[in-house]
Structures are given as structure tokens and as C-alpha cells.
Design a protein around this motif. Structure first.
Motif, short mmCIF file in Angstrom:
data_model
loop_
_atom_site.label_atom_id
_atom_site.label_comp_id
_atom_site.label_asym_id
_atom_site.label_seq_id
_atom_site.Cartn_x
_atom_site.Cartn_y
_atom_site.Cartn_z
N ALA A 30 -8.76 -5.49 8.33
CA ALA A 30 -7.91 -4.31 8.23
C ALA A 30 -8.76 -3.14 7.75
O ALA A 30 -9.79 -3.33 7.11
CB ALA A 30 -6.76 -4.55 7.26
N GLN A 31 -8.28 -1.94 8.07
CA GLN A 31 -9.00 -0.73 7.68
C GLN A 31 -7.98 0.35 7.41
O GLN A 31 -7.00 0.48 8.15
CB GLN A 31 -9.93 -0.32 8.82
N GLY A 32 -8.20 1.12 6.34
CA GLY A 32 -7.27 2.20 6.01
C GLY A 32 -7.46 2.68 4.58
O GLY A 32 -8.57 2.69 4.06
N ALA A 33 -6.35 3.05 3.96
CA ALA A 33 -6.37 3.58 2.59
C ALA A 33 -6.76 2.48 1.60
O ALA A 33 -6.42 1.30 1.80
CB ALA A 33 -5.01 4.14 2.22
N ARG A 34 -7.47 2.85 0.58
CA ARG A 34 -7.97 1.88 -0.40
C ARG A 34 -6.86 1.03 -1.00
O ARG A 34 -6.99 -0.19 -1.12
CB ARG A 34 -8.72 2.62 -1.51
N GLU A 35 -5.77 1.66 -1.40
CA GLU A 35 -4.68 0.93 -2.04
C GLU A 35 -4.11 -0.14 -1.11
O GLU A 35 -3.83 -1.26 -1.54
CB GLU A 35 -3.57 1.90 -2.48
N GLN A 36 -3.95 0.19 0.16
CA GLN A 36 -3.42 -0.78 1.12
C GLN A 36 -4.41 -1.92 1.34
O GLN A 36 -4.02 -3.08 1.45
CB GLN A 36 -3.10 -0.10 2.46
N MET A 37 -5.70 -1.60 1.38
CA MET A 37 -6.71 -2.65 1.57
C MET A 37 -6.76 -3.58 0.36
O MET A 37 -6.97 -4.79 0.52
CB MET A 37 -8.10 -2.04 1.82
N GLU A 38 -6.53 -3.04 -0.83
CA GLU A 38 -6.47 -3.89 -2.02
C GLU A 38 -5.27 -4.82 -1.97
O GLU A 38 -5.36 -6.00 -2.36
CB GLU A 38 -6.45 -3.02 -3.28
N LEU A 39 -4.15 -4.34 -1.44
CA LEU A 39 -2.97 -5.20 -1.28
C LEU A 39 -3.25 -6.31 -0.27
O LEU A 39 -2.86 -7.47 -0.48
CB LEU A 39 -1.77 -4.37 -0.83
N HIS A 40 -3.93 -5.97 0.83
CA HIS A 40 -4.29 -6.98 1.83
C HIS A 40 -5.21 -8.04 1.22
O HIS A 40 -5.04 -9.23 1.46
CB HIS A 40 -4.96 -6.36 3.04
N ALA A 41 -6.21 -7.60 0.46
CA ALA A 41 -7.15 -8.55 -0.16
C ALA A 41 -6.40 -9.48 -1.11
O ALA A 41 -6.65 -10.69 -1.12
CB ALA A 41 -8.26 -7.80 -0.88
N GLN A 42 -5.49 -8.93 -1.89
CA GLN A 42 -4.70 -9.77 -2.80
C GLN A 42 -3.86 -10.77 -2.02
O GLN A 42 -3.75 -11.93 -2.40
CB GLN A 42 -3.81 -8.92 -3.71
#
Length: 96
Positions: free
Chosen positions: A68-80
Motif C-alpha cells: 500500500a502507498q499513501g498518507a503516513r497515518e493510513q500506512m501505519e494502520l495497514h502495518a498494524q
């Protein structure tokens, strides 16, 4: 009176480029089956089977894949979320 010292450490925030997007990267691990990784990509990201399998094979063969690629906050949610599924994932800014 003491002479003030100068801190020569690099400010990490100054090295972050606000223009480059952030990425969620899933890493290969010795635990999860390829079929499970494909299942996670399909279930969580809603990917078609072919795309989920392509990403899974990149994880398996190349050691990692950007899922995934995009805003930092969303990428942190994906990683979690990937951690919650038992996968190894990190967040990074897109390499320049």
C-alpha cells in the motif's frame, strides 16, 4: 558561567520529504504459508486473487513487497493490521 554546547545531531524530521508518499512493506518470514499471505492480502486489502498472489510472490521471492502507498497515518494502520494477522510489516517513505 558554562558555555552552551551545540547539538550536532541531524533533525530526523528535516530528512522527511512531505511530498513523497509513505508505503506499507510486508516482509518475508519463515512462519506464514504463501496461501495465508495471499488470503490476508485478499481479505484485508480486497485485492483480486491475481494481484494478491503477485504481491505474495514478491514477498516470497524478493523478501518484501510494497502492499500500500499513501498518507503516513493510513500506512501505519495497514502495518498494524498486518501485525494483527501475524505478518511482518513496516512503514517507510517511498525511496527517492
Amino acid at each position: 558561567m558554562a558555555t552552551p554546547t551545540v547539538d550536532h545531531e541531524v533533525d530526523i524530521a528535516a530528512r522527511i520529504d512531505p511530498v513523497r508518499p509513505w508505503q506499507t512493506v510486508v516482509w518475508d518470514d519463515p512462519v506464514n504459508l504463501m496461501s495465508y499471505v495471499t488470503h490476508v492480502f485478499r481479505e484485508y486489502f480486497g485485492l483480486p486473487r491475481a494481484e494478491a498472489e503477485r504481491l505474495m510472490l514478491a514477498v516470497h521471492n524478493e523478501g518484501h513487497a510494497v502492499v500500500a502507498q499513501g498518507a503516513r497515518e493510513q500506512m501505519e494502520l495497514h502495518a498494524q493490521a498486518m501485525h494483527d494477522y501475524g505478518l511482518w510489516a513496516t512503514v517507510r517513505q517511498e525511496p527517492s
